[in-house]
Design a protein around this motif. Structure first.
Motif, mmCIF file in Angstrom:
data_model
loop_
_atom_site.group_PDB
_atom_site.id
_atom_site.type_symbol
_atom_site.label_atom_id
_atom_site.label_comp_id
_atom_site.label_asym_id
_atom_site.label_seq_id
_atom_site.Cartn_x
_atom_site.Cartn_y
_atom_site.Cartn_z
ATOM 1 N N VAL A 183 21.163 -12.406 4.344
ATOM 2 C CA VAL A 183 20.561 -11.849 3.132
ATOM 3 C C VAL A 183 19.140 -11.376 3.426
ATOM 4 N N ALA A 184 18.720 -10.374 2.653
ATOM 5 C CA ALA A 184 17.341 -9.893 2.684
ATOM 6 C C ALA A 184 16.764 -10.050 1.285
ATOM 7 N N THR A 185 15.451 -10.216 1.210
ATOM 8 C CA THR A 185 14.839 -10.531 -0.085
ATOM 9 C C THR A 185 13.807 -9.467 -0.507
ATOM 10 N N GLU A 186 12.626 -9.899 -0.885
ATOM 11 C CA GLU A 186 11.691 -9.049 -1.617
ATOM 12 C C GLU A 186 11.313 -7.753 -0.914
ATOM 13 N N ALA A 187 11.043 -7.800 0.385
ATOM 14 C CA ALA A 187 10.605 -6.584 1.071
ATOM 15 C C ALA A 187 11.650 -5.483 0.953
ATOM 16 N N CYS A 188 12.912 -5.828 1.163
ATOM 17 C CA CYS A 188 13.972 -4.818 1.079
ATOM 18 C C CYS A 188 14.308 -4.469 -0.365
ATOM 19 N N LEU A 246 25.324 -6.590 12.003
ATOM 20 C CA LEU A 246 25.158 -7.582 10.944
ATOM 21 C C LEU A 246 25.291 -6.940 9.568
ATOM 22 N N ASP A 247 26.078 -7.561 8.732
ATOM 23 C CA ASP A 247 26.258 -7.110 7.353
ATOM 24 C C ASP A 247 25.255 -7.876 6.499
ATOM 25 N N ILE A 248 24.166 -7.220 6.103
ATOM 26 C CA ILE A 248 23.082 -7.880 5.374
ATOM 27 C C ILE A 248 23.113 -7.449 3.914
ATOM 28 N N THR A 249 23.069 -8.425 3.016
ATOM 29 C CA THR A 249 23.055 -8.162 1.582
ATOM 30 C C THR A 249 21.639 -8.342 1.042
ATOM 31 N N ARG A 279 0.816 -1.221 0.000
ATOM 32 C CA ARG A 279 0.000 0.000 0.000
ATOM 33 C C ARG A 279 0.850 1.271 0.000
ATOM 34 N N THR A 280 1.952 1.266 0.760
ATOM 35 C CA THR A 280 2.722 2.495 0.962
ATOM 36 C C THR A 280 4.028 2.556 0.169
ATOM 37 N N GLY A 281 4.557 1.386 -0.210
ATOM 38 C CA GLY A 281 5.850 1.355 -0.877
ATOM 39 C C GLY A 281 7.027 1.518 0.069
ATOM 40 N N GLU A 282 6.750 1.528 1.398
ATOM 41 C CA GLU A 282 7.798 1.734 2.403
ATOM 42 C C GLU A 282 7.658 0.696 3.521
ATOM 43 N N LEU A 283 8.782 0.393 4.166
ATOM 44 C CA LEU A 283 8.750 -0.418 5.377
ATOM 45 C C LEU A 283 8.267 0.467 6.517
ATOM 46 N N SER A 284 7.323 -0.029 7.307
ATOM 47 C CA SER A 284 6.747 0.796 8.365
ATOM 48 C C SER A 284 7.679 0.832 9.580
ATOM 49 N N PRO A 285 7.599 1.891 10.394
ATOM 50 C CA PRO A 285 8.444 1.967 11.601
ATOM 51 C C PRO A 285 8.279 0.777 12.532
ATOM 52 N N HIS A 286 7.033 0.345 12.759
ATOM 53 C CA HIS A 286 6.801 -0.781 13.666
ATOM 54 C C HIS A 286 7.400 -2.072 13.104
ATOM 55 N N ALA A 287 7.238 -2.278 11.795
ATOM 56 C CA ALA A 287 7.790 -3.485 11.175
ATOM 57 C C ALA A 287 9.314 -3.491 11.273
ATOM 58 N N MET A 288 9.931 -2.344 11.061
ATOM 59 C CA MET A 288 11.390 -2.271 11.167
ATOM 60 C C MET A 288 11.849 -2.506 12.601
ATOM 61 N N ASP A 289 11.135 -1.951 13.567
ATOM 62 C CA ASP A 289 11.504 -2.157 14.978
ATOM 63 C C ASP A 289 11.415 -3.633 15.346
ATOM 64 N N ARG A 290 10.337 -4.307 14.924
ATOM 65 C CA ARG A 290 10.188 -5.737 15.208
ATOM 66 C C ARG A 290 11.347 -6.530 14.623
ATOM 67 N N ALA A 332 11.074 -1.987 -1.180
ATOM 68 C CA ALA A 332 10.772 -0.803 -0.359
ATOM 69 C C ALA A 332 11.656 0.382 -0.721
ATOM 70 N N GLY A 333 11.055 1.549 -0.751
ATOM 71 C CA GLY A 333 11.804 2.769 -1.016
ATOM 72 C C GLY A 333 12.836 3.059 0.057
ATOM 73 N N ASN A 334 12.578 2.630 1.289
ATOM 74 C CA ASN A 334 13.521 2.841 2.392
ATOM 75 C C ASN A 334 14.261 1.552 2.759
ATOM 76 N N GLY A 335 14.304 0.594 1.830
ATOM 77 C CA GLY A 335 14.965 -0.676 2.105
ATOM 78 C C GLY A 335 16.445 -0.522 2.399
ATOM 79 N N ALA A 336 17.145 0.290 1.591
ATOM 80 C CA ALA A 336 18.585 0.480 1.793
ATOM 81 C C ALA A 336 18.857 1.164 3.132
ATOM 82 N N ALA A 337 18.023 2.131 3.499
ATOM 83 C CA ALA A 337 18.200 2.828 4.772
ATOM 84 C C ALA A 337 17.985 1.857 5.938
ATOM 85 N N PHE A 338 17.037 0.940 5.792
ATOM 86 C CA PHE A 338 16.808 -0.035 6.854
ATOM 87 C C PHE A 338 17.999 -0.976 7.008
ATOM 88 N N ILE A 339 18.581 -1.417 5.895
ATOM 89 C CA ILE A 339 19.739 -2.304 5.945
ATOM 90 C C ILE A 339 20.907 -1.618 6.655
#
Length: 377
Positions: free
Chosen positions: A106-111, A130-133, A72-83, A114-121
């Motif tokens: 490794v991270a897959t589809e969500a990252c 953790l070094d996540i690819t 719906r939003t194209g972004e990872l939500s704050p609560h989802a990232m915190d979890r 998401a427009g903020n996927g790189a920032a979350f990594i």
């Protein structure tokens, strides 16, 4: 002369000079860690090399719903990232307790999406060490293929078959691999792959409660089937199925749940499910059994539970669409995934390269202040 080599995950390991003649063997290697950060789950597996594979030492799985609301939003939500950060901290702490020779996360589809996927990594690196690819959909299909390499050459499968269709139903996407196999060399090659932008979370959010109605369920099936037909047009898989030349292998919570229901298990058992050959009739009947339970019944079923109840029918719809387009009469069920593929790849790479064992444990920023990277000394 540079005396380091870079891993795919950004870690580095010291390389001994060629003149030393050093070659790692499986008994010299320590433990390996693999983290699969998906759209719905965060999974860790720690294993030690054993025979031609590995022995699991520790594992962890938590539903984090990282991709919740992403469609719906194209972004990872704050609560989802915190979890998810909290789950990654647990992974880091568990790995820190072991003497790891190497790890990969490794991270897959969500990252990927998401427009903020790189920032979350980057946040995850700062806060957990953790070094996540974020891997491509092709590598995701390759890792799934590697995880099922033993099943691709299973003696119960007809020795004349040279093709396999492997599918992995995830939270945000479904990966499909069209594989060429060689029983004599026990090799497999990826002939083609499809990353379908539909998983159990995306379908659940799109269809909501209608996923539990017959009409809504059939709409899901047909929608997915329509998206698969272009891949069929390119690779002509049905023609190979008519020649009895295709094995169908499924690896995901959806197919393991179907196997559990078909086998009438009172609680889930990986030993009973992994490698099971499930005929199409009982698999489709298991879907009808699950649909008849409704959300409340699924929540109470020991092989499903409240955390997965809303995602069961969307996953079943994806499976049924795959089988409708490619009606192989039996399905081999695999309780294995990206973590298994990563572990096998790391172990095989490490035994084939001139690498000394790690002199100490990998440092992680588990409960300490964030600032530590995850690299081999």
């Amino acid at each position: 002369m540079d005396n380091t080599m870079s891993w795919r995950d950004g870690q580095e390991a010291r390389r001994l000079p060629r003149a030393s003649g050093f070659r790692a063997n499986r008994s010299m290697l320590g433990m390996f860690g693999a983290i699969d950060l998906g759209t719905n789950n965060c999974r860790l597996m720690i294993a030690a090399p054993h025979a031609d594979g590995f022995r699991v030492v520790d594992s962890f799985n938590r539903i984090v719903r990282l991709g919740e609301g992403l469609q719906r939003t194209g972004e990872l939500s704050p609560h989802a990232m915190d979890r998810t950060i909290e789950a990654l901290r647990v992974c880091a702490m568990r790995m820190e307790r072991r003497r790891l020779y190497r790890y990969r996360a490794v991270a897959t589809e969500a990252c990927r999406r998401a427009g903020n996927g790189a920032a979350f990594i980057e946040r995850a690196r700062r806060e957990t060490g953790l070094d996540i690819t974020v891997i491509s959909s092709r590598e995701e299909a390759e890792l799934a293929m590697e995880s099922c390499s033993a099943l691709l050459h299973d003696d119960r499968v007809s020795p004349t078959r040279t093709r396999a269709l492997l599918f992995d139903i995830g939270g945000g996407s479904t990966e499909i691999a069209w594989v060429r196999t060689d029983r004599h060399t026990r090799r497999q090659d990826l002939s083609g792959y499809l990353s379908l932008p539909a998983g159990v979370i995306t379908q659940a959010e799109q269809f909501g409660e209608s996923a539990f109605s017959e009409q809504g369920y059939q709409r899901m099936v047909e929608q997915i089937a329509n998206q698969l037909r272009a891949f069929e047009a390119v690779h002509c898989i049905r023609r190979e199925i008519s020649r009895d030349n295709v094995s169908l292998i499924g690896t995901s919570g959806t197919v393991t749940t179907l196997a559990s229901i078909a086998l009438s298990l009172t609680r889930y058992s990986r030993t009973a499910v992994d490698g099971t050959i499930l005929e199409a009739g009982p698999a489709l009947e298991a879907i009808r059994t699950l649909a008849a339970m409704g959300p409340a019944g699924l929540s109470q079923h020991p092989c499903v539970g409240p955390d997965r109840a809303q995602y069961v029918m969307p996953g079943c719809a994806i499976f049924e669409a795959i089988h409708r387009v490619w009606p192989v009469p039996e399905i081999m069920v695999a309780d294995r995934g990206l973590r298994d593929g990563m572990l096998l790849r790391m172990i095989n790479d490490s035994t084939s390269m001139a690498l000394p064992p790690s002199p100490g444990p990998l440092p992680f920023a588990s409960s300490r202040p964030p600032a530590m990277g995850a690299s081999l000394p």
